[in-house]
Design a protein around this motif. Structure first.
Motif, PDB file in Angstrom:
ATOM      1  N   ALA A  19      -6.791 -53.576  14.092  1.00 16.26           N
ATOM      2  CA  ALA A  19      -7.255 -52.269  14.554  1.00 16.26           C
ATOM      3  C   ALA A  19      -8.715 -52.332  14.999  1.00 16.26           C
ATOM      4  O   ALA A  19      -9.087 -51.798  16.052  1.00 16.26           O
ATOM      5  CB  ALA A  19      -7.085 -51.233  13.445  1.00 16.26           C
ATOM      6  N   VAL A  20      -9.551 -53.003  14.185  1.00 12.08           N
ATOM      7  CA  VAL A  20     -10.977 -53.098  14.524  1.00 12.08           C
ATOM      8  C   VAL A  20     -11.175 -53.921  15.797  1.00 12.08           C
ATOM      9  O   VAL A  20     -11.965 -53.557  16.675  1.00 12.08           O
ATOM     10  CB  VAL A  20     -11.771 -53.704  13.348  1.00 12.08           C
ATOM     11  N   ASP A  59     -18.148 -52.867  14.649  1.00  8.97           N
ATOM     12  CA  ASP A  59     -18.670 -54.214  14.448  1.00  8.97           C
ATOM     13  C   ASP A  59     -18.917 -54.482  12.967  1.00  8.97           C
ATOM     14  O   ASP A  59     -18.615 -55.566  12.461  1.00  8.97           O
ATOM     15  CB  ASP A  59     -19.969 -54.383  15.240  1.00  8.97           C
ATOM     16  N   GLU A  60     -19.455 -53.491  12.252  1.00  7.18           N
ATOM     17  CA  GLU A  60     -19.707 -53.686  10.819  1.00  7.18           C
ATOM     18  C   GLU A  60     -18.418 -53.700  10.005  1.00  7.18           C
ATOM     19  O   GLU A  60     -18.351 -54.316   8.947  1.00  7.18           O
ATOM     20  CB  GLU A  60     -20.653 -52.589  10.307  1.00  7.18           C
ATOM     21  N   GLY A 609     -29.925 -62.147  17.612  1.00  6.80           N
ATOM     22  CA  GLY A 609     -28.473 -62.272  17.688  1.00  6.80           C
ATOM     23  C   GLY A 609     -27.758 -60.945  17.848  1.00  6.80           C
ATOM     24  O   GLY A 609     -28.374 -59.873  17.882  1.00  6.80           O
ATOM     25  N   THR A 610     -26.428 -61.031  17.966  1.00  5.92           N
ATOM     26  CA  THR A 610     -25.610 -59.826  17.990  1.00  5.92           C
ATOM     27  C   THR A 610     -25.673 -59.155  16.624  1.00  5.92           C
ATOM     28  O   THR A 610     -26.190 -59.733  15.653  1.00  5.92           O
ATOM     29  CB  THR A 610     -24.149 -60.176  18.301  1.00  5.92           C
ATOM     30  N   GLU A 611     -25.159 -57.923  16.523  1.00  6.76           N
ATOM     31  CA  GLU A 611     -25.225 -57.206  15.248  1.00  6.76           C
ATOM     32  C   GLU A 611     -24.508 -57.981  14.145  1.00  6.76           C
ATOM     33  O   GLU A 611     -25.005 -58.091  13.023  1.00  6.76           O
ATOM     34  CB  GLU A 611     -24.607 -55.816  15.409  1.00  6.76           C
ATOM     35  N   ARG A 612     -23.350 -58.535  14.457  1.00  6.80           N
ATOM     36  CA  ARG A 612     -22.605 -59.303  13.448  1.00  6.80           C
ATOM     37  C   ARG A 612     -23.359 -60.572  13.094  1.00  6.80           C
ATOM     38  O   ARG A 612     -23.440 -60.958  11.921  1.00  6.80           O
ATOM     39  CB  ARG A 612     -21.213 -59.635  13.991  1.00  6.80           C
ATOM     40  N   ALA A 613     -23.948 -61.245  14.102  1.00  5.30           N
ATOM     41  CA  ALA A 613     -24.720 -62.459  13.837  1.00  5.30           C
ATOM     42  C   ALA A 613     -25.920 -62.147  12.944  1.00  5.30           C
ATOM     43  O   ALA A 613     -26.261 -62.921  12.039  1.00  5.30           O
ATOM     44  CB  ALA A 613     -25.175 -63.077  15.154  1.00  5.30           C
TER      45      ALA A 613
END
Length: 638
Positions: A19-20, A59-60, A609-613
């Motif tokens: 879903a995410v 993303d989180e 970096g990206t938010e996840r990184a």
């Protein structure tokens, strides 16, 4: 074995992650849409911006998606459906007719309000306090939520001047040049390219409507013709000096768009081929009958030989002839007679004939019929429904075992195209297609193997199918294609494997099938162009204990640190996520990462970096520091 009803309530089969990931994919699609021009720009930009502002939330949630409570998962699924609805609205406005949009402002206002309300209601179902998200993301999501609720009360102001101008231009035979110029400016129909795009949009609207549109197509075509003449006059008036004394005796110049690209003559019966180009029917038919299978103008291969009438262009040509005193082209039948809906019975009859050939024909007839169904299923959604309803799926599944490679290829590709329809996914699985698709995946035809992999990916979008596909033995065959396939085959295999490995049981199968060694090899040799895909699959496998152990045995730490320093944004993100999984709870791996300079790369990721990184890098830096402090404390006691 299929999961029980109780098991389905648990997110083990990757429902949360799916879903995410689906939400992030839709947001990316919205972000990639071009900035709109025209009357609905404000409503469009407001909706698109609010969808994109939800990206940090998704993303989180990505890392903890499979631990979501069933009620939270249901809320996410509702939100996914609402965001998909918003994306479809934005696409339709981007690709649609500006004339129609401005003539029906209330209709589109309601469409935007419905999409906004759907997202707001879906967010109502989700308790942000129960989610593992940062304070900043929670506040931003609450702000977007409030904006969505306020937007439901707002009314887009109608440009009354534009509305009056349009209605006047529609009903006056000789419209004022100033009024037409004002309309073309406001609708961003300023040049020949803009006019042609609008013409195509009107044509598509006619074809896709289930009856007469609620605005006369002939009226809109007439208005578009006036705007085109106005645009052409504006573009040439500064450069061309007109001489009235000679103008009476000159024949009018035929616009290039009205000429057939083959004969260069004025078109009487314009039709569209599969590449989107328009030709005079008689000339393109001669071209096709001569054995040509390419578009004469672009030289692109023609995916099918169907000729679609270009009603809008035909109307524009007729009006131009009338305005210039030229004899109108001979009519090929009335506008009403030519509507696409009238040919639906013929299409169904044709599909029935093709199915008879599949069931009872010789090898050549079966090959040709499967190829025709492959193309029909590729063309549009209605064909996919009709083909499935006619009973084609079981017959195509039987042909997956055909001794003729080309027939086998056509059959698996037809099933791939049919699987785009959600209901057809279930019909394909019920027809026991999965084991046979796996057989095709092990065949000699590379194109058939590529499309078999793509079909498995399409079917694996349904979570229960992930289990069934794994049980059908697809994963070893996909790993083989990943290692020894064509560039496209490798990409298709990687995409299918990533999706299948969202289910925990498939991770174990993949690891036992030796996938880790092959993925590490792809990281070592970036020339294959599979670094991003390999890292993404490894990051998924590392959430499983067996996968984590197998990856650690390959000693990937030096490689991951290097990729964090030199890779693309996506590569650095997945490298950080994988490194975090390997180091978390493993002091040996953490020490190795520190000694190889991981801290420097992690600090840079926290900044750029990206938010996840950033999250993964920050978490790993925290672990490294905690381990160092604990080690220093132990030394001090000694």
């Amino acid at each position: 074995m299929a999961p029980t009803a109780e098991e389905e309530e648990e997110p083990e089969i990757g429902g949360g992650t799916a879903a995410v990931e689906a939400l992030l994919e839709v947001v990316a699609e919205v972000s990639a849409l071009p900035e709109p021009r025209g009357p609905l720009r404000r409503m469009y930009c407001d909706l698109a911006r609010r969808v994109k502002l939800l990206a940090p939330l998704f993303d989180e949630l990505r890392d903890d998606a499979d631990s979501l409570h069933p009620s939270e998962l249901r809320g996410l699924e509702s939100l996914c459906a609402a965001v998909v609805e918003a994306r479809d609205v934005l696409r339709s406005v981007n690709e649609g007719s500006k004339l129609y949009q401005v003539l029906r402002p209330k209709r589109f206002e309601q469409i935007f309000l419905n999409a906004t309300e759907s997202i707001a209601k879906a967010l109502d179902e989700i308790s942000l306090d129960d989610l593992n998200i940062s304070v900043e993301v929670k506040e931003q999501t609450e702000l977007v939520h409030a904006q969505l609720h306020r937007a439901k009360e707002s009314i887009e102001s109608v440009d009354l001047q534009l509305y009056r101008d349009l209605n006047w231009a529609l009903h006056e035979k000789n419209s004022d040049h100033t009024v037409l110029t004002r309309i073309s400016e406001k609708l961003q129909l300023k040049n020949k390219t803009d006019i042609m795009k609008e013409s195509v949009a009107l044509h598509e609207m006619v074809i896709s409507s289930d009856g007469e549109p609620d605005v006369s197509v002939e009226d809109m075509s007439s208005l578009l013709m006036k705007l085109k003449n106005c645009v052409l006059e504006n573009s040439t008036s500064a450069n061309i000096e007109r001489k009235p004394s000679f103008a009476k005796h000159r024949s009018p110049l035929i616009p290039d768009d009205f000429r057939c690209p083959i004969s260069l003559e004025l078109m009487k019966d314009p039709v569209i081929v599969s590449t989107g180009q328009t030709y005079e029917r008689s000339y393109i038919q001669k071209w096709l009958e001569s054995g040509h299978k390419t578009c004469p103008k672009t030289q692109q291969p023609l995916t099918h030989s169907t000729l679609t009438p270009n009603f809008v262009l035909k109307s524009l040509i007729a009006q131009w002839c009338d305005a210039n005193g030229i004899e109108l082209p001979k009519k090929q039948g009335s506008f009403q007679d030519k509507k696409p809906g009238n040919s639906s019975d013929c299409n169904r009859a044709g599909i029935t004939v093709l199915l008879q050939k599949l069931a009872n024909g010789n090898q050549e007839e079966q090959r040709a019929a499967a190829g025709e169904l492959r193309l029909l299923a590729k063309r549009n959604a209605d064909n996919r429904i009709c083909i499935a309803e006619a009973g084609a799926i079981p017959l195509l599944v039987q042909l997956l075992s055909s001794p003729d490679p080309r027939t086998q290829e056509h059959a698996v590709t037809a099933l791939l195209n049919l699987s785009i329809n959600e209901d057809n996914k279930g019909l394909i699985v019920k027809a026991n297609a999965l084991p046979k698709i796996v057989e095709v995946l092990e065949s000699e035809s590379m194109e058939a193997r590529e499309n078999a992999a793509a079909a498995l990916f399409s079917l694996s979008v349904v979570d229960q199918n992930k289990v069934l596909i794994g049980e059908a033995g697809a994963i070893p065959a996909l790993i083989s294609l990943l290692c020894r396939g064509s560039p496209r085959g490798k990409k298709d295999a990687a995409t299918a494997l990533f999706n299948l490995c969202l289910y925990q049981g498939n991770k174990v199968i993949a690891v036992k099938s030796g996938i880790v060694v092959h993925l590490i090899r792809m990281l070592v040799d970036p020339s294959g162009g599979m670094v991003d895909e390999a890292l993404a699959i490894l990051a998924i496998l590392a959430s499983n204990q067996e996968g984590k152990i197998a990856i650690a045995q390959s000693e990937p730490i030096p490689l991951l640190v290097k990729l964090m320093k030199t890779g693309s944004a996506r590569v650095r993100e997945n490298a950080a996520a994988l490194l975090f999984s390997l180091c978390n709870g493993n002091e040996h791996q953490m020490r190795a990462a520190k000694e190889l300079g991981a801290e420097e790369a992690l600090k840079e990721l926290v900044e750029t970096g990206t938010e996840r990184a950033k999250r993964k890098a920050g978490s790993l830096l925290g672990l490294i520091r905690q381990t160092a402090e604990a080690s220093d404390g132990g030394s001090a006691k000694l």
